[in-house]
Design an enzyme around this catalytic site. Structure first.
Site, short mmCIF file in Angstrom:
data_model
loop_
_atom_site.label_atom_id
_atom_site.label_comp_id
_atom_site.label_asym_id
_atom_site.label_seq_id
_atom_site.Cartn_x
_atom_site.Cartn_y
_atom_site.Cartn_z
N GLY A 8 0.90 -1.21 0.01
CA GLY A 8 -0.04 0.02 0.14
C GLY A 8 0.86 1.26 -0.10
O GLY A 8 0.67 2.22 0.61
N GLY A 11 -0.42 4.97 -1.27
CA GLY A 11 -1.57 5.64 -0.26
C GLY A 11 -0.99 6.92 0.29
O GLY A 11 0.11 7.26 0.29
N GLN A 12 -2.11 7.58 1.06
CA GLN A 12 -1.67 8.72 1.65
C GLN A 12 -0.54 8.56 2.47
O GLN A 12 0.45 9.38 2.69
CB GLN A 12 -3.11 9.14 2.23
CG GLN A 12 -2.73 10.66 2.94
CD GLN A 12 -3.56 10.98 4.27
OE1 GLN A 12 -4.25 10.16 4.66
NE2 GLN A 12 -3.79 12.12 4.60
N LEU A 13 -0.74 7.50 3.31
CA LEU A 13 0.51 7.16 4.46
C LEU A 13 1.69 6.63 3.90
O LEU A 13 2.81 6.98 4.12
CB LEU A 13 -0.19 6.40 5.65
CG LEU A 13 1.06 5.97 6.66
CD1 LEU A 13 1.60 6.90 7.26
CD2 LEU A 13 0.15 4.79 7.56
N ASP A 34 2.44 -1.79 -4.32
CA ASP A 34 0.95 -1.17 -4.39
C ASP A 34 0.40 -2.23 -5.61
O ASP A 34 0.65 -2.79 -6.12
CB ASP A 34 1.09 0.22 -4.72
CG ASP A 34 -0.25 0.89 -4.05
OD1 ASP A 34 -0.34 1.18 -2.86
OD2 ASP A 34 -1.42 0.36 -4.78
N ILE A 35 -1.06 -2.16 -5.56
CA ILE A 35 -1.73 -2.75 -6.17
C ILE A 35 -1.69 -2.36 -7.83
O ILE A 35 -1.78 -2.97 -8.78
CB ILE A 35 -3.34 -2.75 -5.79
CG1 ILE A 35 -4.04 -3.85 -6.67
CG2 ILE A 35 -4.09 -1.43 -6.00
CD1 ILE A 35 -5.36 -4.36 -5.84
N ASP A 51 -0.79 -7.23 -5.25
CA ASP A 51 -2.13 -7.35 -4.68
C ASP A 51 -2.00 -8.10 -3.25
O ASP A 51 -1.83 -9.31 -3.31
CB ASP A 51 -3.17 -7.97 -5.72
CG ASP A 51 -4.73 -8.20 -5.10
OD1 ASP A 51 -4.76 -7.74 -3.76
OD2 ASP A 51 -5.41 -8.49 -5.93
N TYR A 141 -15.42 -0.45 8.07
CA TYR A 141 -14.06 -0.13 8.27
C TYR A 141 -13.65 -0.24 9.62
O TYR A 141 -12.66 -1.18 10.00
CB TYR A 141 -13.76 1.25 7.85
CG TYR A 141 -12.25 1.74 8.24
CD1 TYR A 141 -11.11 1.27 7.31
CD2 TYR A 141 -12.05 2.81 8.98
CE1 TYR A 141 -10.11 1.96 7.53
CE2 TYR A 141 -10.93 3.46 9.07
CZ TYR A 141 -9.50 2.75 8.44
OH TYR A 141 -8.42 3.38 8.78
N LYS A 145 -11.20 -2.95 11.52
CA LYS A 145 -9.91 -2.61 12.24
C LYS A 145 -9.91 -3.27 13.68
O LYS A 145 -9.13 -3.74 14.12
CB LYS A 145 -9.95 -0.99 12.21
CG LYS A 145 -9.33 -0.44 11.05
CD LYS A 145 -8.00 -0.89 10.62
CE LYS A 145 -7.51 -0.27 9.40
NZ LYS A 145 -6.18 -0.67 8.76
N1 SER Z 1 -8.79 8.44 8.55
C1 SER Z 1 -9.57 7.34 8.69
C2 SER Z 1 -10.74 7.66 7.92
O1 SER Z 1 -11.44 8.59 7.95
C3 SER Z 1 -9.96 6.92 9.99
O2 SER Z 1 -8.75 6.05 10.18
O3 SER Z 1 -11.54 6.57 7.49
#
Ligand code: SER
Length: 310
Positions: A8, A11-13, A34-35, A51, A141, A145
């Site tokens: 990943g 992604g943003q992080l 990444d995918i 993936d 989500y 988690k």
């Molecule tokens: N930033 C994330 C979200 O808004 C929360 O972990 O889904």
């Protein structure tokens, strides 16, 4: 010698963490995946398409590159997850289990996997939410988690997999766009402010959420991963905190620097998600166990972002 695989990385992080890890461990020791190939992947010295649902390819990459650590960041976030709950569950759970299994089978040194404030829910105490408390998430989500945290602790206790995790608040950076979360407004707002546009916020003006500036998030992650194994007492996921603010407050912090900036509010389905999450998090266990301290507050973050976006 540490050899790191990031899943990943686009992604943003991932985009920022990959570059930070390459600085610490050296370009040759960090394999970004990444995918798909994307805007950010060109910045990585080493990149492979992966993936995470493909356990065989994951195992092959680990073998070929003699990987010792995995940072598994790929996930479907809160807002996107609500549009396709079964897909979010499948990717978020099966992906994690594939990573935990490869760590167990190949006896990898360490795994990082992010959790989130989304593990909390409407009956969780919202102010200074403790490390151990009621967890009744109502987004897919958040449910994934929370289940993921249980899997991590299970693999640690049963198989001695050294998996470490942080419950990130909303992460705010300007280098890479966020991907489908409820806290994304706090990134989008800076881009509108910089181009001189008004911003229409999808949350109410007084919706408090825990947030963190990306440099703090990167440092928290690397510090946690470099801490002595014996110092890591929480094997589900650590609360980490930096700042909390509402849309009205971030708008006002921006107006200190750009007085003409304007914001309006049109809450959508993400308001209910924000309402179910804490206002602020108690992170004393992270502070005690591995010395966590945030450096940025709302004003210093706002000044830094607007300076860099010039
Ligand atoms: N930033 C994330 C979200 O808004 C929360 O972990 O889904």
């Amino acid at each position: 010698m540490d050899k790191i695989l990031i899943i990943g990385a686009g992604g943003q992080l991932g985009a920022e963490l990959t570059l930070a890890l390459a600085k610490v461990y050296g370009d040759e020791h960090v394999i970004a995946t990444d995918i798909k190939n994307g805007d950010h992947t060109a910045a990585f010295a080493r990149f492979e398409v992966l993936d995470v649902m493909d356990a065989e390819r994951l195992a092959a990459l680990v073998d070929e590159n003699k990987i010792t650590q995995i940072y598994h960041l790929a996930a479907i976030l809160s807002a996107t997850g609500e549009k396709n709950p079964k897909l979010a569950w499948k990717l978020n759970m099966d992906g994690l289990i594939n990573v935990l299994d490869v760590a167990k089978e190949k006896q990898l040194d360490k795994i990082f996997w992010p959790s989130s404030i989304a593990v909390f829910g409407p009956t969780t105490p919202a102010d200074l939410t403790p490390q151990h408390t009621i967890m009744d998430p109502n987004t897919i989500y958040g449910i994934s988690k929370l289940a993921g945290e249980r899997w991590c602790e299970y693999y640690f206790q049963k198989y001695n997999v050294d998996v470490r995790s942080l419950r990130y608040p909303g992460l705010i950076g300007y280098k890479s766009p966020p991907g489908g979360g409820t806290t994304d407004y706090a990134v989008d707002i800076f881009f509108k402010a910089r181009t001189g546009d008004a911003y229409t916020c999808f949350l109410n003006k007084d919706s408090y959420l825990p947030m963190m500036y990306m440099p703090d998030a990167i440092r928290a992650t690397i510090d946690l991963m470099e801490a002595e194994k014996s110092h890591i007492k929480v094997r589900s996921s650590y609360n980490v905190s930096a700042m909390s603010f509402s849309p009205e407050e971030i708008a006002s912090a921006i107006q200190q620097i750009i007085p003409t900036f304007k914001i309006t509010y049109e809450p959508d389905f993400r308001q209910a998600i924000a309402d179910s999450w804490p206002n602020a998090i108690d992170d004393q266990e992270a502070k005690r166990d591995w010395g966590w301290r945030p450096q940025y507050n709302l004003d210093s973050m706002t000044a830094d972002i607007l300076h860099h976006l010039k």
